[in-house]
Design a protein around this motif. Structure first.
Motif, PDB file in Angstrom:
ATOM      1  N   LEU B 122       1.038  -1.503  -0.201  1.00 44.84           N
ATOM      2  CA  LEU B 122       0.333  -0.009  -0.344  1.00 44.84           C
ATOM      3  C   LEU B 122       1.048   1.138   0.306  1.00 44.84           C
ATOM      4  N   PRO B 123       0.712   2.350  -0.590  1.00 43.55           N
ATOM      5  CA  PRO B 123       1.357   3.309  -0.612  1.00 43.55           C
ATOM      6  C   PRO B 123       1.278   4.053   0.359  1.00 43.55           C
ATOM      7  N   ARG B 124       2.266   4.746   0.448  1.00 42.41           N
ATOM      8  CA  ARG B 124       2.233   5.479   2.261  1.00 42.41           C
ATOM      9  C   ARG B 124       1.075   6.111   2.618  1.00 42.41           C
ATOM     10  N   GLU B 125       0.587   7.091   1.541  1.00 45.90           N
ATOM     11  CA  GLU B 125      -0.792   7.736   1.704  1.00 45.90           C
ATOM     12  C   GLU B 125      -2.305   6.258   2.054  1.00 45.90           C
ATOM     13  N   ARG B 126      -2.064   5.969   1.584  1.00 42.89           N
ATOM     14  CA  ARG B 126      -3.100   4.418   1.895  1.00 42.89           C
ATOM     15  C   ARG B 126      -3.053   3.871   3.034  1.00 42.89           C
ATOM     16  N   MET B 127      -1.768   4.078   4.332  1.00 43.54           N
ATOM     17  CA  MET B 127      -1.705   3.233   5.053  1.00 43.54           C
ATOM     18  C   MET B 127      -2.266   4.731   6.416  1.00 43.54           C
ATOM     19  N   LEU B 128      -1.792   5.687   5.471  1.00 40.33           N
ATOM     20  CA  LEU B 128      -1.951   6.885   6.696  1.00 40.33           C
ATOM     21  C   LEU B 128      -3.561   7.009   6.498  1.00 40.33           C
ATOM     22  N   GLY B 129      -3.838   7.004   5.513  1.00 36.10           N
ATOM     23  CA  GLY B 129      -5.907   6.384   5.519  1.00 36.10           C
ATOM     24  C   GLY B 129      -6.492   5.612   7.136  1.00 36.10           C
ATOM     25  N   PHE B 130      -5.748   4.747   6.442  1.00 35.50           N
ATOM     26  CA  PHE B 130      -6.158   3.582   7.844  1.00 35.50           C
ATOM     27  C   PHE B 130      -5.686   3.747   8.563  1.00 35.50           C
ATOM     28  N   VAL B 131      -4.325   3.950   9.148  1.00 33.42           N
ATOM     29  CA  VAL B 131      -4.669   4.651  10.478  1.00 33.42           C
ATOM     30  C   VAL B 131      -5.323   5.966  10.839  1.00 33.42           C
ATOM     31  N   ARG B 132      -5.697   6.677   9.933  1.00 35.25           N
ATOM     32  CA  ARG B 132      -6.575   7.896  10.325  1.00 35.25           C
ATOM     33  C   ARG B 132      -8.007   7.145  10.864  1.00 35.25           C
ATOM     34  N   HIS B 133      -8.431   6.295   9.742  1.00 39.44           N
ATOM     35  CA  HIS B 133     -10.165   5.894  10.085  1.00 39.44           C
ATOM     36  C   HIS B 133      -9.934   5.168  11.368  1.00 39.44           C
ATOM     37  N   TRP B 134      -8.920   4.484  11.703  1.00 40.32           N
ATOM     38  CA  TRP B 134      -9.217   3.572  13.158  1.00 40.32           C
ATOM     39  C   TRP B 134      -9.102   4.682  13.850  1.00 40.32           C
ATOM     40  N   MET B 135      -8.148   5.905  14.615  1.00 39.40           N
ATOM     41  CA  MET B 135      -7.733   6.427  15.310  1.00 39.40           C
ATOM     42  C   MET B 135      -9.610   7.078  15.781  1.00 39.40           C
ATOM     43  N   ALA B 136      -9.513   8.192  13.972  1.00 36.21           N
ATOM     44  CA  ALA B 136     -10.369   9.418  13.912  1.00 36.21           C
ATOM     45  C   ALA B 136     -11.922   7.933  14.641  1.00 36.21           C
ATOM     46  N   THR B 137     -12.328   6.505  14.494  1.00 31.46           N
ATOM     47  CA  THR B 137     -13.281   5.656  14.709  1.00 31.46           C
ATOM     48  C   THR B 137     -13.111   5.188  16.508  1.00 31.46           C
ATOM     49  N   GLY B 138     -12.377   5.126  17.146  1.00 28.73           N
ATOM     50  CA  GLY B 138     -12.209   5.090  18.421  1.00 28.73           C
ATOM     51  C   GLY B 138     -12.057   6.726  19.141  1.00 28.73           C
ATOM     52  N   LEU B 139     -11.851   7.748  18.410  1.00 32.45           N
ATOM     53  CA  LEU B 139     -12.349   8.987  18.825  1.00 32.45           C
ATOM     54  C   LEU B 139     -13.655   8.763  18.726  1.00 32.45           C
ATOM     55  N   LYS B 140     -14.596   8.802  17.704  1.00 30.58           N
ATOM     56  CA  LYS B 140     -15.954   8.598  18.160  1.00 30.58           C
ATOM     57  C   LYS B 140     -17.053   8.102  18.769  1.00 30.58           C
ATOM     58  N   THR B 141     -15.944   7.132  19.205  1.00 28.25           N
ATOM     59  CA  THR B 141     -16.805   5.970  20.196  1.00 28.25           C
ATOM     60  C   THR B 141     -16.500   6.712  21.361  1.00 28.25           C
ATOM     61  N   LEU B 142     -15.680   7.218  21.908  1.00 26.00           N
ATOM     62  CA  LEU B 142     -14.933   7.658  23.117  1.00 26.00           C
ATOM     63  C   LEU B 142     -16.026   9.018  23.358  1.00 26.00           C
ATOM     64  N   GLU B 143     -16.106   9.967  22.122  1.00 25.77           N
ATOM     65  CA  GLU B 143     -16.359  11.125  22.292  1.00 25.77           C
ATOM     66  C   GLU B 143     -18.616  11.010  22.633  1.00 25.77           C
ATOM     67  N   THR B 144     -18.127  10.012  22.129  1.00 25.81           N
ATOM     68  CA  THR B 144     -20.254   9.707  21.806  1.00 25.81           C
ATOM     69  C   THR B 144     -20.182   8.609  23.143  1.00 25.81           C
ATOM     70  N   ARG B 145     -20.018   8.315  24.342  1.00 24.46           N
ATOM     71  CA  ARG B 145     -19.974   7.567  25.572  1.00 24.46           C
ATOM     72  C   ARG B 145     -19.471   9.379  26.508  1.00 24.46           C
ATOM     73  N   LEU B 146     -18.688   9.638  26.073  1.00 32.11           N
ATOM     74  CA  LEU B 146     -18.287  10.566  27.320  1.00 32.11           C
ATOM     75  C   LEU B 146     -19.362  11.578  27.264  1.00 32.11           C
TER      76      LEU B 146
END
Lengths: 214, 214
Positions: B122-146
């Motif tokens: 995967l090109p670097r930008e696609r790898m970073l897209g994967f990382v950002r997607h799951w970081m944002a997913t985790g943050l959204k779960t935290l935000e919703t619960r909090l």
């Protein structure tokens, strides 16, 4: 106690085993995750996160995350402990559990598999390659630690079942579903087969739950 | 106490904060993970898994897995508790910590990023897209619960710092490194900024450790 789960969920499997070992009666409601029941309004009113396992001890809010539920069961039902009493041994049992529940299982849950196929357009076989790679990596870490560290006994930590075994077995069962070569992991196999021969594990087995393939 | 860590490791960061909050003196040895120091014979003799954080309380074997180390510190040093005393509140604090340490962090560790780029091309930008997607997913779960759950207070669980905050902050700091848009997560921001203004967190900050970029 009441749990919303699914036959295939490795996390729900761990919690079922703990409830069985501790002799805690519970009811499990099985959601059809493939049909998206976890995202329907009826269930979102119960657990806004749309995730299983969601565990209820009396009135809500739901308890979630399998390791947190396992620790909760230790707190409220310390008879039949599923963690050693010594801090170092507890830490080792927890760390073996986390090799599965943190380092391995989150890489093959449905949302990750779906992301790889639907958002990143990976063919099914490439997605399965990703899953198998991380399952094998987790199994290799377990096998290495279990053979090298002096804490291993009949079970992953000493001679009593702990959270480490619940997690180890939940990964082991997944290898059958995803077609991982388990030949290099004889110590993991020994412990998993020992556990699965016991009633508390056998009754909790994914393939013995409603909705599982025959 | 002695820990082998790295400036960038979110897991080592959590452990440093806990040690600081509990006032436990420790020495940290910083490995250069980019140079592969964790896989060299000298370190493999210390921790055969080649992973950080590896934590020593006196003689070995090393304690590993950040959540297991945090629980060990609770066991041996219960003054300045970092988990609530009530089982339901403990379970909630743990489950919020696990949203980060189980559901999110394992998806963006170096071995996964390297696998996507090197094995799956995967090109670097696609790898970073994967990382950002799951970081944002985790943050959204935290935000919703909090925002939805009544247990939230000044901190993620009530008005005392817990493992939930240590994990939340470790994810928050990573958003800066990987360029995640944090505008949709004001509650996570509020708690992270409150924590990072405190000495125990500030001293443990990745960018204040040896080896970090200036």
């Amino acid at each position: 106690m009441k749990m919303y789960g699914n036959w295939r969920s490795a996390a729900a499997f761990r919690v079922r085993v703990a409830l069985n070992l501790k002799g805690i009666p519970y009811e499990e409601v099985f959601l059809d995750l493939d049909a998206g029941e976890q995202f329907k309004p009826d269930f979102l009113a119960i657990n806004p996160q749309g995730a299983v396992p969601a565990f209820f001890d009396g009135d809500g809010p739901p308890l979630i995350q399998s390791l947190a539920i396992l620790d909760y069961l230790e707190d409220i039902h310390p008879a039949t402990p599923l963690l050693p009493s010594q801090p170092r041994e507890r830490a080792r049992a927890r760390s073996l559990a986390q090799v599965v529940a943190c380092d391995t299982h989150p890489l093959y849950v449905p949302r990750v598999r779906n992301f790889l196929m639907e958002t990143y357009d990976l063919p099914r076989e490439r997605m399965l390659g990703f899953v198998r790679h991380w399952m094998a990596t987790g199994l290799k870490t377990l096998e290495t630690r279990l053979t090298q560290e002096p804490g291993t006994g009949r079970y992953a930590q000493g001679d009593a079942v702990s959270h480490a075994d619940l997690c180890l077995v939940s990964l082991w069962v997944g290898t059958g579903i995803f077609g991982v070569d388990t030949a290099p992991f004889p110590t993991v196999r020994r412990i998993a087969e020992d556990c699965l021969a016991q009633d508390a594990f056998a009754r909790a087995h994914p393939l013995r739950q409603p909705g599982a393939p025959a």
